[in-house]
Design an enzyme around this catalytic site. Structure first.
Site, PDB file in Angstrom:
ATOM      1  CD  GLU A  62      10.031   1.885 -10.500  1.00 17.62           C
ATOM      2  OE1 GLU A  62       9.334   1.833  -9.478  1.00 17.62           O
ATOM      3  OE2 GLU A  62      11.293   1.927 -10.481  1.00 17.62           O
ATOM      4  CD  GLU A 118       7.856   4.734  -6.597  1.00 20.80           C
ATOM      5  OE1 GLU A 118       8.058   5.803  -7.197  1.00 20.80           O
ATOM      6  OE2 GLU A 118       7.133   3.815  -7.049  1.00 20.80           O
ATOM      7  N   GLY A 151       7.321   0.006  -6.606  1.00 21.94           N
ATOM      8  CA  GLY A 151       6.304   0.595  -5.749  1.00 21.94           C
ATOM      9  C   GLY A 151       6.455   0.191  -4.297  1.00 21.94           C
ATOM     10  CB  ALA A 176       3.234  -1.776  -9.178  1.00 18.39           C
TER      11      ALA A 176
END
Length: 259
Positions: free
Chosen positions: A136, A116, A113, A70
């Site tokens: 994370e 994911e 992300g 992200a």
């Protein structure tokens, strides 16, 4: 004619050929970091694929980075209300629920992300330099866009917790061993391999393909009833009758001209 929704996109480059949609993450200067603009465009993509179901390939290209996670600058400024909204997770869940299959073609790093996003796809193809990671906790947060439950289902609790809790990376070879990657090809062959897999799926009955994906993703408690309902629907479909008739006709022995 309605305007092409892709015209104003900057974070995704979407093309279509022979009914197969290819989605290129298109923020190379930011290593394809997933920002709010990209999430918005993912929602537009999903709206299109929900309205007109097609097989989709999601890729970062063959430059050695699928998506480096992200966008940290945006993530740092998000608060509790943003977290409860599930900005990235909601978009990835929408990808997961698309009617037709999705293929992630992954060259290089798929982190945070980015990883994911690939877990939300149905099948993943990688290259020798593909690496998965969930950094994370090192940033003071959890993997909140699907890794804590999708990764467990994909590779098992032990391997998933190793990535999530120890911060280690999963190499391409290891990802293939544990079933996270369907196959490993050279970077130059990645687009062809992903397209070939999509074309193989495209030859199958579209309604049966949709039903199979839906049943496979159903809650375990729904089985076997959901399987029976899906099968009952397909048993009355003209496509089933046509395909089985064609199959049987291919198996019939040729007529003996001497008789």
């Amino acid at each position: 004619m309605a305007p092409d929704y892709r015209a104003g996109m900057t974070a995704l480059d979407i093309t279509e050929a022979d009914g197969i949609v290819t989605v290129l993450l298109n923020r190379p200067a930011q290593r394809n970091a997933i920002d709010a603009a990209m999430i918005g465009e993912i929602h537009e993509l999903c709206a299109d694929l929900e309205a007109e179901p097609r097989i989709a390939i999601i890729t970062g290209g063959t430059e050695g980075v699928f998506a480096a996670g992200a966008d940290i600058a945006q993530l740092r400024d998000r608060g509790r209300a943003d977290a409860l909204t599930g900005i990235n997770g909601t978009a990835f869940e929408r990808i997961r629920r698309l009617p037709m299959p999705t293929i992630a073609a992954i060259d290089g790093y798929a982190l945070g992300g980015g990883a994911e996003l690939t877990y939300a796809c149905d099948i993943r193809i990688g290259t020798p330099r593909t690496i998965f990671g969930q950094p994370e906790p090192g940033l003071g947060i959890t993997a909140g866009a699907g890794a804590t439950f999708r990764l467990v289902r994909l590779v098992g609790e032990s391997v998933a917790k190793h990535l999530l809790l120890a911060g280690d990376k999963l190499t391409a070879d290891r990802a293939f061993q544990v079933g996270l990657l369907h196959s490993i090809v050279e970077p130059s062959d990645l687009p062809t391999a992903a397209t070939a897999l999509a074309q193989k799926m495209q030859k199958l009955s579209p309604i049966a393909l949709r039903a199979t994906k839906l049943v496979t993703d159903a809650d375990p408690a729904a089985h076997p009833q959901v399987d029976l309902l899906a099968q009952a629907m397909l048993f009355t479909d003209d496509e089933k009758h046509r395909r089985m008739t064609e199959f049987l006709s291919r198996r019939e022995p040729p007529a003996n001209p001497e008789r």
